[in-house]
Design an enzyme around this catalytic site. Structure first.
Site, PDB file in Angstrom:
ATOM      1  N   MET A  31       0.848  -1.197   0.000  1.00  0.00           N
ATOM      2  CA  MET A  31       0.000   0.000   0.000  1.00  0.00           C
ATOM      3  C   MET A  31       0.880   1.243   0.000  1.00  0.00           C
ATOM      4  SD  MET A  31      -3.424  -0.950   2.064  1.00  0.00           S
ATOM      5  CE  MET A  31      -2.823  -0.740   3.711  1.00  0.00           C
ATOM      6  N   ALA A  33       4.086   3.854   1.038  1.00  0.00           N
ATOM      7  CA  ALA A  33       4.810   4.281   2.248  1.00  0.00           C
ATOM      8  C   ALA A  33       5.886   3.228   2.541  1.00  0.00           C
ATOM      9  CB  ALA A  33       3.855   4.484   3.424  1.00  0.00           C
ATOM     10  N   HIS A  38       9.255  -3.695   3.178  1.00  0.00           N
ATOM     11  CA  HIS A  38       8.773  -3.921   1.803  1.00  0.00           C
ATOM     12  C   HIS A  38       9.928  -4.315   0.885  1.00  0.00           C
ATOM     13  CE1 HIS A  38       5.605  -0.942   3.217  1.00  0.00           C
ATOM     14  NE2 HIS A  38       4.879  -1.971   2.818  1.00  0.00           N
ATOM     15  N   GLN A  63     -10.374  -2.595   2.434  1.00  0.00           N
ATOM     16  CA  GLN A  63      -9.865  -3.316   3.609  1.00  0.00           C
ATOM     17  C   GLN A  63      -9.832  -2.438   4.866  1.00  0.00           C
ATOM     18  OE1 GLN A  63      -5.950  -4.091   1.565  1.00  0.00           O
ATOM     19  NE2 GLN A  63      -5.122  -3.774   3.602  1.00  0.00           N
ATOM     20  N   ARG A 150       5.596 -11.547   7.125  1.00  0.00           N
ATOM     21  CA  ARG A 150       5.051 -12.327   8.240  1.00  0.00           C
ATOM     22  C   ARG A 150       4.670 -11.433   9.410  1.00  0.00           C
ATOM     23  NH1 ARG A 150       9.395 -17.041   8.966  1.00  0.00           N
ATOM     24  NH2 ARG A 150       9.622 -17.485   6.757  1.00  0.00           N
ATOM     25  N   LYS A 151       4.981 -10.143   9.348  1.00  0.00           N
ATOM     26  CA  LYS A 151       4.516  -9.210  10.386  1.00  0.00           C
ATOM     27  C   LYS A 151       2.989  -9.251  10.422  1.00  0.00           C
ATOM     28  CE  LYS A 151       3.575  -5.023  10.487  1.00  0.00           C
ATOM     29  NZ  LYS A 151       2.270  -4.361  10.728  1.00  0.00           N
ATOM     30  N   VAL A 178      10.907  -7.582   9.363  1.00  0.00           N
ATOM     31  CA  VAL A 178      12.103  -6.739   9.481  1.00  0.00           C
ATOM     32  C   VAL A 178      11.854  -5.780  10.645  1.00  0.00           C
ATOM     33  CG1 VAL A 178      13.595  -5.069   8.311  1.00  0.00           C
ATOM     34  CG2 VAL A 178      12.545  -6.936   7.023  1.00  0.00           C
ATOM     35  N   SER A 187       6.649  -0.944   9.990  1.00  0.00           N
ATOM     36  CA  SER A 187       5.278  -0.823   9.499  1.00  0.00           C
ATOM     37  C   SER A 187       5.091   0.608   9.022  1.00  0.00           C
ATOM     38  CB  SER A 187       4.300  -1.103  10.652  1.00  0.00           C
ATOM     39  OG  SER A 187       3.020  -0.588  10.343  1.00  0.00           O
TER      40      SER A 187
HETATM   41  O1  PAF Z   1      -0.171  -5.780   3.537  1.00  0.00           O
HETATM   42  C1  PAF Z   1      -0.574  -4.857   2.787  1.00  0.00           C
HETATM   43  O2  PAF Z   1       0.114  -3.875   2.533  1.00  0.00           O
HETATM   44  C2  PAF Z   1      -1.946  -4.958   2.162  1.00  0.00           C
HETATM   45  O3  PAF Z   1      -2.843  -5.551   3.032  1.00  0.00           O
HETATM   46  C3  PAF Z   1      -1.949  -5.675   0.797  1.00  0.00           C
HETATM   47  C4  PAF Z   1      -1.521  -7.118   0.924  1.00  0.00           C
HETATM   48  C5  PAF Z   1      -1.020  -4.938  -0.151  1.00  0.00           C
HETATM   49  C6  PAF Z   1      -3.366  -5.648   0.194  1.00  0.00           C
HETATM   50  O4  PAF Z   1      -3.829  -4.356   0.047  1.00  0.00           O
END
Ligand code: PAF
Length: 289
Positions: A31, A33, A38, A63, A150-151, A178, A187
């Site tokens: 998403m 940021a 990532h 979501q 896995r976080k 991480v 996060s």
């Molecule tokens: O973990 C995230 O960043 C989101 O939940 C994902 C898997 C990209 C789905 O929008």
């Protein structure tokens, strides 16, 4: 040269083209940021054999619940793209909301059992939104290897379940969490923490570490292990949604007197920020990919 696409059809064509040239596609859904967590997913798909990396950036509205942080979710596209360039990502897919949810959109994907507890209980629409968007991204990308952190332990297991149940041609990898130097799991939401909250936030990892140490020393009672985590968090956090042991694959809460392997899942609030974390006990016995 990095390719930046916003149209779903173009993403499909680009991935088809990669495969027609015998490239193995690695997918990293995000998403935005972006942080080191990532970027480690990019390494994970490469290690699994991906020769073209597709990273998606989309703050998925479905979501988020009505009182959640959709509106304030950090949007840092310029910085994200420069990190992707440095990391030599091949393609970034960053669509507008209407490209994925046009007017009249009405179809959702839902996994049932595995979403009942934990995040599913506290964020009732969350996993339906996650499985819907991830299924759409999988459909657009086609056969590939995809990595999830896995976080977000339950999310990883939910996506694995959906992929298996719908026979999707995607290999799912769960990539290790991480952490910052004091143990806080990376996060995008850590950006919400003020310096005082940031200092208090490390209590989650300290609690998980204490429980791991107790497990290594022979403690096997779920309630005792839970209590160890809870007492570490209680003094630093404003409130706790859950601290719970569950089966690491099915996510069914542990009800037995003793456990030999389990995941400890935690969600707690610091001011207006909600953080989650976890650790797996007895993971040597588990085939954690
Ligand atoms: O973990 C995230 O960043 C989101 O939940 C994902 C898997 C990209 C789905 O929008």
């Amino acid at each position: 040269m990095i390719q930046i696409l916003t149209s779903p059809e173009e993403l499909r064509l680009a991935c088809d083209r990669y495969r027609s040239r015998n490239r193995r596609v690695g997918l990293v859904p995000t998403m935005g940021a972006l942080h080191q967590g990532h970027l480690s997913l990019v390494d994970t798909v490469r290690k699994a054999g991906a020769t073209r990396v597709v990273l998606t950036i989309f703050v998925n509205p479905t979501q988020f619940g009505p009182k959640e942080d959709f509106e304030r979710y950090p949007k840092t596209l310029v910085e994200d793209l420069s990190l992707c360039r440095e990391k030599e990502v091949d393609l970034v897919f960053a669509p507008e909301t209407a490209a994925l949810y046009p007017p009249g959109y009405q179809t959702h994907v839902e996994a049932t059992e595995i979403t009942r507890e934990f995040e599913g209980r506290f964020r009732p629409v969350h996993f339906r939104g996650v499985t819907t968007i991830v299924a759409k991204l999988f459909n657009l990308t086609g056969p590939c290897v995809a990595a999830f952190g896995r976080k977000d332990y339950q999310q990883w297991r939910v996506i694995e379940t959906m992929t298996r149940d719908l026979n999707l041609p995607i290999e799912i990898l769960g990539s290790p969490t991480v952490r910052e130097s004091d143990g806080l799991a990376m996060s995008s939401r850590n950006r919400y923490l003020n310096p005082e909250e940031r200092r208090r936030a490390r209590a989650i990892y300290q609690g998980l570490l204490s429980a791991r140490n107790a497990f290594t020393a022979g403690e096997r009672k779920p309630l005792t292990l839970e209590q160890i985590v809870r007492s570490s968090i209680e003094s630093s956090f404003d409130s706790i949604d859950y601290v719970s042991l569950a089966d690491p694959l099915s996510l069914v809460p542990c009800r037995s007197e003793t456990v030999e392997r389990a995941v400890i899942l935690v969600a707690a609030h610091l001011g207006a920020t909600r953080l989650i974390d976890n650790t797996v006990l007895g993971e040597d016995d588990l085939l954690l990919s």
